[in-house]
Scaffold this motif. Structure first.
Motif, PDB file in Angstrom:
ATOM      1  N   LYS A   1       9.779  14.371   7.934  1.00 14.72           N
ATOM      2  CA  LYS A   1       9.845  14.056   9.361  1.00 14.72           C
ATOM      3  C   LYS A   1       8.466  14.217  10.003  1.00 14.72           C
ATOM      4  O   LYS A   1       8.039  13.376  10.798  1.00 14.72           O
ATOM      5  CB  LYS A   1      10.869  14.951  10.054  1.00 14.72           C
ATOM      6  N   ARG A   2       7.758  15.283   9.663  1.00 19.44           N
ATOM      7  CA  ARG A   2       6.416  15.508  10.230  1.00 19.44           C
ATOM      8  C   ARG A   2       5.431  14.428   9.808  1.00 19.44           C
ATOM      9  O   ARG A   2       4.547  14.058  10.567  1.00 19.44           O
ATOM     10  CB  ARG A   2       5.893  16.873   9.814  1.00 19.44           C
ATOM     11  N   LEU A   3       5.574  13.953   8.583  1.00 22.50           N
ATOM     12  CA  LEU A   3       4.676  12.908   8.084  1.00 22.50           C
ATOM     13  C   LEU A   3       5.143  11.504   8.486  1.00 22.50           C
ATOM     14  O   LEU A   3       4.487  10.519   8.170  1.00 22.50           O
ATOM     15  CB  LEU A   3       4.545  12.991   6.561  1.00 22.50           C
ATOM     16  N   GLN A   4       6.295  11.451   9.135  1.00 23.46           N
ATOM     17  CA  GLN A   4       6.896  10.200   9.608  1.00 23.46           C
ATOM     18  C   GLN A   4       7.170   9.222   8.456  1.00 23.46           C
ATOM     19  O   GLN A   4       6.845   8.038   8.515  1.00 23.46           O
ATOM     20  CB  GLN A   4       6.015   9.541  10.673  1.00 23.46           C
ATOM     21  N   VAL A   5       7.781   9.771   7.408  1.00 29.39           N
ATOM     22  CA  VAL A   5       8.223   8.957   6.277  1.00 29.39           C
ATOM     23  C   VAL A   5       9.645   9.380   5.920  1.00 29.39           C
ATOM     24  O   VAL A   5      10.114  10.432   6.344  1.00 29.39           O
ATOM     25  CB  VAL A   5       7.302   9.117   5.034  1.00 29.39           C
ATOM     26  N   ALA A   6      10.295   8.570   5.134  1.00 33.89           N
ATOM     27  CA  ALA A   6      11.633   8.918   4.666  1.00 33.89           C
ATOM     28  C   ALA A   6      11.529  10.008   3.601  1.00 33.89           C
ATOM     29  O   ALA A   6      10.540  10.068   2.863  1.00 33.89           O
ATOM     30  CB  ALA A   6      12.319   7.689   4.080  1.00 33.89           C
TER      31      ALA A   6
ATOM     32  N   LEU B   1       8.749  10.880   0.204  1.00 33.67           N
ATOM     33  CA  LEU B   1       8.115  12.146  -0.155  1.00 33.67           C
ATOM     34  C   LEU B   1       8.491  12.550  -1.580  1.00 33.67           C
ATOM     35  O   LEU B   1       7.639  12.968  -2.363  1.00 33.67           O
ATOM     36  CB  LEU B   1       8.526  13.229   0.848  1.00 33.67           C
ATOM     37  N   TYR B   2       9.764  12.409  -1.938  1.00 28.15           N
ATOM     38  CA  TYR B   2      10.200  12.733  -3.301  1.00 28.15           C
ATOM     39  C   TYR B   2       9.522  11.831  -4.331  1.00 28.15           C
ATOM     40  O   TYR B   2       9.223  12.255  -5.438  1.00 28.15           O
ATOM     41  CB  TYR B   2      11.722  12.608  -3.436  1.00 28.15           C
TER      42      TYR B   2
ATOM     43  N   PRO C   1       0.843  -1.203   0.000  1.00 27.32           N
ATOM     44  CA  PRO C   1       0.000   0.000   0.000  1.00 27.32           C
ATOM     45  C   PRO C   1       0.878   1.252   0.000  1.00 27.32           C
ATOM     46  O   PRO C   1       2.005   1.239   0.490  1.00 27.32           O
ATOM     47  CB  PRO C   1      -0.802  -0.104   1.294  1.00 27.32           C
ATOM     48  N   SER C   2       0.336   2.313  -0.527  1.00 28.96           N
ATOM     49  CA  SER C   2       1.073   3.570  -0.591  1.00 28.96           C
ATOM     50  C   SER C   2       1.386   4.064   0.818  1.00 28.96           C
ATOM     51  O   SER C   2       0.558   3.978   1.727  1.00 28.96           O
ATOM     52  CB  SER C   2       0.235   4.614  -1.332  1.00 28.96           C
ATOM     53  N   ALA C   3       2.593   4.587   0.996  1.00 33.87           N
ATOM     54  CA  ALA C   3       3.004   5.097   2.308  1.00 33.87           C
ATOM     55  C   ALA C   3       2.277   6.398   2.642  1.00 33.87           C
ATOM     56  O   ALA C   3       2.114   6.739   3.811  1.00 33.87           O
ATOM     57  CB  ALA C   3       4.508   5.316   2.337  1.00 33.87           C
ATOM     58  N   LEU C   4       1.865   7.133   1.635  1.00 33.20           N
ATOM     59  CA  LEU C   4       1.177   8.406   1.842  1.00 33.20           C
ATOM     60  C   LEU C   4      -0.206   8.371   1.195  1.00 33.20           C
ATOM     61  O   LEU C   4      -0.342   8.054   0.020  1.00 33.20           O
ATOM     62  CB  LEU C   4       1.985   9.557   1.243  1.00 33.20           C
ATOM     63  N   ALA C   5      -1.207   8.715   1.978  1.00 29.87           N
ATOM     64  CA  ALA C   5      -2.567   8.827   1.457  1.00 29.87           C
ATOM     65  C   ALA C   5      -2.709  10.179   0.753  1.00 29.87           C
ATOM     66  O   ALA C   5      -1.848  11.063   0.886  1.00 29.87           O
ATOM     67  CB  ALA C   5      -3.576   8.717   2.603  1.00 29.87           C
ATOM     68  N   ALA C   6      -3.808  10.365   0.043  1.00 29.69           N
ATOM     69  CA  ALA C   6      -4.050  11.620  -0.686  1.00 29.69           C
ATOM     70  C   ALA C   6      -4.046  12.812   0.268  1.00 29.69           C
ATOM     71  O   ALA C   6      -3.500  13.876  -0.055  1.00 29.69           O
ATOM     72  CB  ALA C   6      -5.374  11.537  -1.437  1.00 29.69           C
ATOM     73  N   LYS C   7      -4.603  12.638   1.476  1.00 31.01           N
ATOM     74  CA  LYS C   7      -4.619  13.746   2.444  1.00 31.01           C
ATOM     75  C   LYS C   7      -3.204  14.078   2.927  1.00 31.01           C
ATOM     76  O   LYS C   7      -2.893  15.231   3.193  1.00 31.01           O
ATOM     77  CB  LYS C   7      -5.548  13.440   3.626  1.00 31.01           C
TER      78      LYS C   7
END
Length: 193
Positions: free
Chosen positions: A167-172, A176-177, A140-146
């Motif tokens: 860091k705020r989203l708690q992902v590498a 994010l890139y 599953p995607s690490a980041l949702a649309a929101k």
């Protein structure tokens, strides 16, 4: 020269049966390992292989002592063969220095290749069937649309870096890139003037 290799899976197992069989077979050197066959890093096996010279034979009590899978076994035998070294398995009465022993290993190799092909075909058929039923494979995607929308909002602040947002989203940051190729530049290009 015959060099023996003994492996027991746990420290509780007794290697005496294997040791006795290898001594009876005429092994001058015996290397003993206490580790799972699934482990690729087995220092005593590598030491045994290093001690062998062309014309020697590696002797094991049973083939499963040498390798956990048929693929691993065939790779080991091919390595030995490339160095002019034979393999003897006492329980299965296989000796790759003989024509019959080589034939058995070629049959094993053909069976292993056949098994891999069947597994590939079944996997492909299963994935195709899942896609036909609307299933999507993979993680599953690490980041949702929101989360992506939140990241874009945070990146509109020129003081926030991609690393801060990650860091705020708690992902590498790499995650994010991957979701925002081009980083901050992509955000600014898509926003109205």
């Amino acid at each position: 020269m015959f060099v023996g290799y003994v492996r027991v899976s746990t420290h509780d197992q007794n290697p005496n049966l294997q040791l006795d069989a290898l001594r009876t077979a005429g092994c001058k050197k015996i290397f003993m390992e206490k580790s799972s066959g699934a482990q690729r890093d087995r220092p005593e096996l590598w030491a045994a292989l290093d001690s062998l010279r062309a014309g020697d034979s590696l002797v094991v009590w049973k083939l499963d002592r040498l390798a956990r899978s048929l693929k691993q076994l065939i790779e080991t035998v091919e390595l030995l063969e490339s160095r002019g070294i034979g393999l003897c398995s006492l329980t299965e009465a296989i000796d790759t220095t003989t024509a019959g022993g080589k034939l058995i290993f070629h049959v094993f190799g053909a069976l292993a290749e056949f098994e891999r092909s069947i597994i590939r075909e079944r996997t492909k058929a299963g994935l195709d069937a899942a896609r036909a039923h609307g299933k999507k494979g993979g993680r599953p995607s690490a980041l949702a649309a929101k989360d992506i929308a939140a990241a874009k909002a945070m990146l509109s602040d020129p003081d926030m870096t991609m690393e801060d947002v990650a860091k705020r989203l708690q992902v590498a940051p790499s995650t994010l890139y991957r979701h925002l190729p081009g980083g901050r530049g992509a955000i600014q290009e898509t926003e109205p003037c």
